[in-house]
Design an enzyme around this catalytic site. Structure first.
Site, PDB file in Angstrom:
ATOM      1  N   VAL A   1       0.823  -1.221   0.000  1.00  0.00           N
ATOM      2  CA  VAL A   1       0.000   0.000   0.000  1.00  0.00           C
ATOM      3  C   VAL A   1       0.853   1.266   0.000  1.00  0.00           C
ATOM      4  CG1 VAL A   1      -2.090  -1.019   0.952  1.00  0.00           C
ATOM      5  CG2 VAL A   1      -0.337  -0.192   2.495  1.00  0.00           C
TER       6      VAL A   1
ATOM      7  N   ILE B   1       3.565   4.205   1.026  1.00  0.00           N
ATOM      8  CA  ILE B   1       3.812   4.901   2.295  1.00  0.00           C
ATOM      9  C   ILE B   1       2.483   5.471   2.771  1.00  0.00           C
ATOM     10  CG2 ILE B   1       5.100   6.713   3.491  1.00  0.00           C
ATOM     11  CD1 ILE B   1       7.295   6.455   1.449  1.00  0.00           C
ATOM     12  N   HIS B   2       1.739   4.632   3.497  1.00  0.00           N
ATOM     13  CA  HIS B   2       0.447   5.054   4.045  1.00  0.00           C
ATOM     14  C   HIS B   2       0.648   5.598   5.455  1.00  0.00           C
ATOM     15  CE1 HIS B   2       0.246   1.250   6.351  1.00  0.00           C
ATOM     16  NE2 HIS B   2       0.879   0.763   5.292  1.00  0.00           N
ATOM     17  N   ALA B   3      -0.419   5.839   6.174  1.00  0.00           N
ATOM     18  CA  ALA B   3      -0.367   6.570   7.452  1.00  0.00           C
ATOM     19  C   ALA B   3       0.629   6.016   8.467  1.00  0.00           C
ATOM     20  CB  ALA B   3      -1.761   6.639   8.068  1.00  0.00           C
TER      21      ALA B   3
END
Length: 89
Positions: A14, A16-18
């Site tokens: 996914v 660099i998500h949260a």
């Protein structure tokens, strides 16, 4: 001491998500170095200590980001930040 630049391939499905953005930004802020991250090599980067700036890049799986670290222990700091970016897979 001159700034160093490293390229990192993002393999997290996914991007660099949260969560990884938060861990990366906190590590960059705590490093004591000026750290920037760019999605386009050779282009000016954004402040890596800002989670909002890091997330605004929209880094996805398969993207290569460029980290620039300027300060004491820049090589060691770059290694640590790369580890943060690649371990959360």
């Amino acid at each position: 001491m001159a700034a160093i630049t490293r390229s990192v391939l993002i393999t997290d499905p996914v991007g660099i998500h949260a969560r990884p953005a938060s861990e990366f930004s906190q590590a960059a802020a705590a490093s004591g170095c000026k750290v920037t991250i760019s999605k386009e090599p050779g282009k000016p980067g954004v402040d890596a200590a800002s989670i909002l700036m890091v997330m605004s890049l929209g880094v996805a799986k398969g993207d290569t980001v460029e980290l620039t670290v300027d300060g004491d222990n820049a090589e060691q700091v770059a290694d640590q930040l790369i580890e943060v970016l690649t371990r959360a897979e």
